[in-house]
Design a protein around this motif. Structure first.
Motif, mmCIF file in Angstrom:
data_model
loop_
_atom_site.group_PDB
_atom_site.id
_atom_site.type_symbol
_atom_site.label_atom_id
_atom_site.label_comp_id
_atom_site.label_asym_id
_atom_site.label_seq_id
_atom_site.Cartn_x
_atom_site.Cartn_y
_atom_site.Cartn_z
ATOM 1 N N LYS A 107 -16.440 -16.199 -13.196
ATOM 2 C CA LYS A 107 -17.479 -17.208 -13.397
ATOM 3 C C LYS A 107 -18.746 -16.490 -13.841
ATOM 4 O O LYS A 107 -19.235 -15.599 -13.157
ATOM 5 N N ALA A 108 -19.252 -16.897 -14.998
ATOM 6 C CA ALA A 108 -20.490 -16.337 -15.524
ATOM 7 C C ALA A 108 -21.522 -17.451 -15.597
ATOM 8 O O ALA A 108 -21.218 -18.555 -16.053
ATOM 9 N N VAL A 109 -22.715 -17.160 -15.123
ATOM 10 C CA VAL A 109 -23.794 -18.147 -15.128
ATOM 11 C C VAL A 109 -25.010 -17.529 -15.806
ATOM 12 O O VAL A 109 -25.474 -16.456 -15.414
ATOM 13 N N ILE A 110 -25.511 -18.241 -16.809
ATOM 14 C CA ILE A 110 -26.731 -17.811 -17.492
ATOM 15 C C ILE A 110 -27.835 -18.777 -17.105
ATOM 16 O O ILE A 110 -27.672 -19.992 -17.201
ATOM 17 N N THR A 111 -28.945 -18.218 -16.647
ATOM 18 C CA THR A 111 -30.104 -19.042 -16.302
ATOM 19 C C THR A 111 -31.273 -18.645 -17.200
ATOM 20 O O THR A 111 -31.358 -17.501 -17.658
ATOM 21 N N SER B 223 -31.815 -10.556 -20.997
ATOM 22 C CA SER B 223 -33.069 -10.464 -20.237
ATOM 23 C C SER B 223 -34.274 -10.284 -21.146
ATOM 24 O O SER B 223 -35.362 -10.771 -20.840
ATOM 25 N N VAL B 224 -34.089 -9.614 -22.272
ATOM 26 C CA VAL B 224 -35.176 -9.435 -23.238
ATOM 27 C C VAL B 224 -35.684 -10.792 -23.729
ATOM 28 O O VAL B 224 -36.873 -10.974 -23.981
ATOM 29 N N ASP B 225 -34.773 -11.765 -23.830
ATOM 30 C CA ASP B 225 -35.137 -13.101 -24.293
ATOM 31 C C ASP B 225 -35.462 -14.068 -23.155
ATOM 32 O O ASP B 225 -35.647 -15.265 -23.381
ATOM 33 N N GLY B 226 -35.487 -13.567 -21.914
ATOM 34 C CA GLY B 226 -35.884 -14.395 -20.785
ATOM 35 C C GLY B 226 -34.753 -15.057 -20.029
ATOM 36 O O GLY B 226 -34.976 -15.978 -19.248
ATOM 37 N N TYR B 227 -33.531 -14.589 -20.247
ATOM 38 C CA TYR B 227 -32.371 -15.155 -19.556
ATOM 39 C C TYR B 227 -31.818 -14.148 -18.558
ATOM 40 O O TYR B 227 -32.020 -12.948 -18.690
ATOM 41 N N SER B 228 -31.095 -14.655 -17.563
ATOM 42 C CA SER B 228 -30.381 -13.753 -16.658
ATOM 43 C C SER B 228 -28.917 -14.167 -16.638
ATOM 44 O O SER B 228 -28.581 -15.341 -16.783
ATOM 45 N N LEU B 229 -28.049 -13.187 -16.483
ATOM 46 C CA LEU B 229 -26.606 -13.393 -16.473
ATOM 47 C C LEU B 229 -26.035 -12.839 -15.186
ATOM 48 O O LEU B 229 -26.238 -11.674 -14.864
#
Length: 71
Positions: free
Chosen positions: A28-32, A12-18
């Motif tokens: 199932k893992a999804v990174i957006t 999240s610090v880098d702008g992604y969500s998991l």
């Protein structure tokens, strides 16, 4: 070894969500990526899958991982 919460925080610090869902022995893992965030700037999937396997205490073979460019 990082926990799932720690992985989510680091991303999240880098702008992604998991997001992670587990059902029937499969995970199932999804990174957006957030708005304007590089969609293909993450570590290789094999590395992230290994981190998730450690954090979730499940075999890497049971994890399906989707990266932002795959949505």
């Amino acid at each position: 070894m990082a926990t799932l919460d720690e992985l989510q925080t680091m991303l999240s610090v880098d702008g992604y969500s998991l997001s992670v869902e587990t059902a029937d022995g499969k995970t199932k893992a999804v990174i957006t990526a957030g708005e304007g965030i590089c969609e293909d700037c993450l570590v290789p999937k094999v590395v992230m899958t290994g981190l998730l396997a450690q954090a979730l205490d499940v075999p890497a073979e049971q994890i399906t991982l989707e990266y932002p460019e795959e949505h």
